[in-house]
Design a protein around this motif. Structure first.
Motif, mmCIF file in Angstrom:
data_model
loop_
_atom_site.group_PDB
_atom_site.id
_atom_site.type_symbol
_atom_site.label_atom_id
_atom_site.label_comp_id
_atom_site.label_asym_id
_atom_site.label_seq_id
_atom_site.Cartn_x
_atom_site.Cartn_y
_atom_site.Cartn_z
ATOM 1 N N ASP A 45 -31.005 6.406 0.951
ATOM 2 C CA ASP A 45 -30.910 7.635 0.386
ATOM 3 C C ASP A 45 -32.030 7.030 -0.787
ATOM 4 O O ASP A 45 -31.576 6.082 -1.113
ATOM 5 N N PRO A 46 -33.180 8.006 -0.757
ATOM 6 C CA PRO A 46 -33.912 7.806 -1.403
ATOM 7 C C PRO A 46 -33.780 7.820 -3.132
ATOM 8 O O PRO A 46 -34.190 7.656 -4.107
ATOM 9 N N VAL A 47 -32.721 8.739 -2.802
ATOM 10 C CA VAL A 47 -32.293 9.250 -4.398
ATOM 11 C C VAL A 47 -31.686 8.166 -5.345
ATOM 12 O O VAL A 47 -31.873 7.815 -6.101
ATOM 13 N N LEU A 48 -30.414 7.557 -4.953
ATOM 14 C CA LEU A 48 -29.737 6.473 -4.685
ATOM 15 C C LEU A 48 -30.971 5.510 -5.066
ATOM 16 O O LEU A 48 -30.453 4.702 -6.248
ATOM 17 N N ALA A 49 -31.492 5.367 -4.024
ATOM 18 C CA ALA A 49 -32.236 3.920 -4.259
ATOM 19 C C ALA A 49 -33.618 4.012 -5.475
ATOM 20 O O ALA A 49 -33.948 3.040 -6.039
ATOM 21 N N GLU A 58 -38.843 2.917 2.694
ATOM 22 C CA GLU A 58 -38.063 2.460 4.040
ATOM 23 C C GLU A 58 -36.773 3.906 3.751
ATOM 24 O O GLU A 58 -36.610 5.273 4.705
ATOM 25 N N SER A 59 -36.178 4.238 2.586
ATOM 26 C CA SER A 59 -35.946 5.588 2.011
ATOM 27 C C SER A 59 -36.827 6.726 2.374
ATOM 28 O O SER A 59 -35.723 7.949 2.588
ATOM 29 N N GLY A 60 -37.752 6.784 2.186
ATOM 30 C CA GLY A 60 -38.191 7.576 1.963
ATOM 31 C C GLY A 60 -38.724 8.724 3.622
ATOM 32 O O GLY A 60 -38.493 9.493 3.889
ATOM 33 N N ALA A 61 -39.083 7.130 4.145
ATOM 34 C CA ALA A 61 -39.243 7.850 5.739
ATOM 35 C C ALA A 61 -38.227 8.261 6.557
ATOM 36 O O ALA A 61 -37.802 9.117 7.673
ATOM 37 N N ASN A 62 -37.677 6.803 6.378
ATOM 38 C CA ASN A 62 -35.690 7.338 7.115
ATOM 39 C C ASN A 62 -35.222 8.746 7.287
ATOM 40 O O ASN A 62 -34.259 9.358 7.837
ATOM 41 N N ASP A 63 -35.380 8.884 6.291
ATOM 42 C CA ASP A 63 -34.570 10.667 5.267
ATOM 43 C C ASP A 63 -34.848 11.836 6.889
ATOM 44 O O ASP A 63 -34.159 12.420 7.554
#
Length: 418
Positions: A144-148, A172-177
């Motif tokens: 998760d990009p928010v929690l990361a 990673e968190s930005g792209a894998n969403d």
């Protein structure tokens, strides 16, 4: 809608604004202490939602996630768009480009591994069929990009974590969403009436279309802003407003074209990053991250108030505990350990990234998407939200101790290398 119902909704919105704004003011006033304590903004917001929710004080009398998943899906979609845009603009584009190979490994290998492990755990622990297990595995696999962002941004993180590790976890968190969508559609095909061919074609259209549209929109937006700056036709001010409007434009247009909106926003942010002026970018990034840190609070307050307590209880306490422990400990860490060499990570970077792959808004987004397509499955939504809540608590509490341990491990490694 009757006047009574409209008034009731207005009252509820006023209550939500009051609670959320009060929390935001407290977080802002005590931000330095919160960063040093084993706490995070999302964790405080979740606890606030539980406290003011229907099971405790009853101030926020909201329906559960099972009943109100449609509204929660739209809220998660908007927050993810803002968050992935911030991730795309967080680092200079030359740094982003230099991380292409390890990020690709994380997206193609690690994410698939996390989805398969979570599917197997869900089937084994909950005793559900392959369809429900696959829905959980696909929804809970993205980082998760928010929690990361709570882990990799801020002064303590920037002083402690190496730039490469922060960049890898962020990208990673930005792209894998967005790139988790094919896995989710495959799970929908297994659990529902969507055929494998239809799932494949929809995945290709949504993902490839999002990449093309996002790249074009971001590049155009960057060039327009640069030309406006050269001709002095735009007033000086924070890029936050411009990039926020760009994110909303891309998200809305992608939705109309039935494309992967979250992925389109992330790609547009990368293209904007590559083509726009980077003057005063450092100060802009600080503004963007500060705003994003507060935008997350309302959603987690709402999530806390919408927890399906009855459905959690029906899972069985021992099943719930086993699922949470299994997902938190086995979903990601073994995969990262196996990929240590391809990712060129040190041991302490591997352990850090293996633990801090939080499950949050992106999982909520996909869980509610699945519910919209197939109808709400109380078991899937209960298990999914239980893991999200547990991840919010576990990663929020361990961020500060984790940074301290990472710093000590780095110092020992440097001493051993001398």
């Amino acid at each position: 809608m009757t006047r009574t119902e409209q008034g009731s909704r207005t009252d509820m919105l006023d209550k939500l604004l009051t609670v959320t704004a009060a929390l935001a003011l407290v977080v802002a006033a005590l931000s330095v202490y919160i960063q040093r304590a084993p706490l995070s903004g999302p964790l405080l917001a979740l606890l606030t939602g539980i406290t003011f929710g229907p099971e405790v004080l009853g101030v926020l009398d909201l329906p559960t996630v099972v009943e109100g998943h449609k509204e929660l899906h739209e809220a998660a979609r908007l927050l993810l768009a803002v968050s992935v845009m911030a991730v795309a603009l967080r680092y200079p584009f030359r740094d982003v480009r230099s991380r292409t190979k390890p990020v690709t490994v994380l997206l193609l290998v690690a994410m698939l591994g996390m989805a398969l492990i979570t599917t197997a755990l869900s089937a084994a622990v909950l005793g559900v069929g392959l369809g429900a297990a696959a829905l959980l595995g696909a929804a809970l696999c993205p980082t998760d990009p928010v929690l990361a962002s709570s882990v990799v941004t801020g002064e303590p993180a920037e002083k402690t974590i190496t730039a490469r590790t922060r960049q890898l976890l962020s990208l990673e968190s930005g792209a894998n969403d967005g790139l988790a969508l094919p896995l989710v559609l495959a799970a929908v095909a297994i659990a529902g009436t969507l055929s494998g061919t239809d799932a494949l074609l929809e995945s290709l259209w949504q993902v490839l279309g999002a990449v093309v549209f996002g790249a074009a929109a971001g590049a155009l937006g960057g060039r327009v802003l640069r030309k406006a700056e050269e001709h002095r036709s735009v007033q000086s001010g924070p890029l936050l407003v411009y990039t926020l409007l760009l994110a909303l434009l891309v998200l809305g247009a992608a939705g109309l074209m039935r494309l992967d909106g979250v992925l389109a926003v992330f790609v547009s942010g990368l293209a904007f990053n590559a083509t726009s002026s980077v003057s005063e970018r450092a100060d802009e990034d600080k503004n963007d991250e500060a705003v994003n840190r507060f935008l997350v609070l309302p959603l987690f307050v709402v999530l806390g108030a919408m927890i399906p307590w009855r459905e959690w209880g029906e899972l069985g306490w021992w099943r719930g505990v086993l699922l949470v422990l299994g997902v938190l400990l086995l979903r990601r860490l073994p995969v990262l350990l196996a990929l240590k060499r391809p990712l060129s990570l040190t041991w302490h970077d591997t352990l850090f990234m293996g633990w801090f792959g939080p499950i949050g808004v992106s999982a909520l987004f996909y869980l509610t998407m699945e519910a919209h397509r197939l109808g709400a499955d109380p078991v899937v939504l209960a298990a999914g939200t239980l893991v999200i809540a547990a991840s919010t608590v576990a990663h929020g509490v361990t961020t500060t101790p984790g940074l301290s341990l990472y710093s000590r491990a780095g110092e020992k490694g440097r001493e051993a290398a001398r």
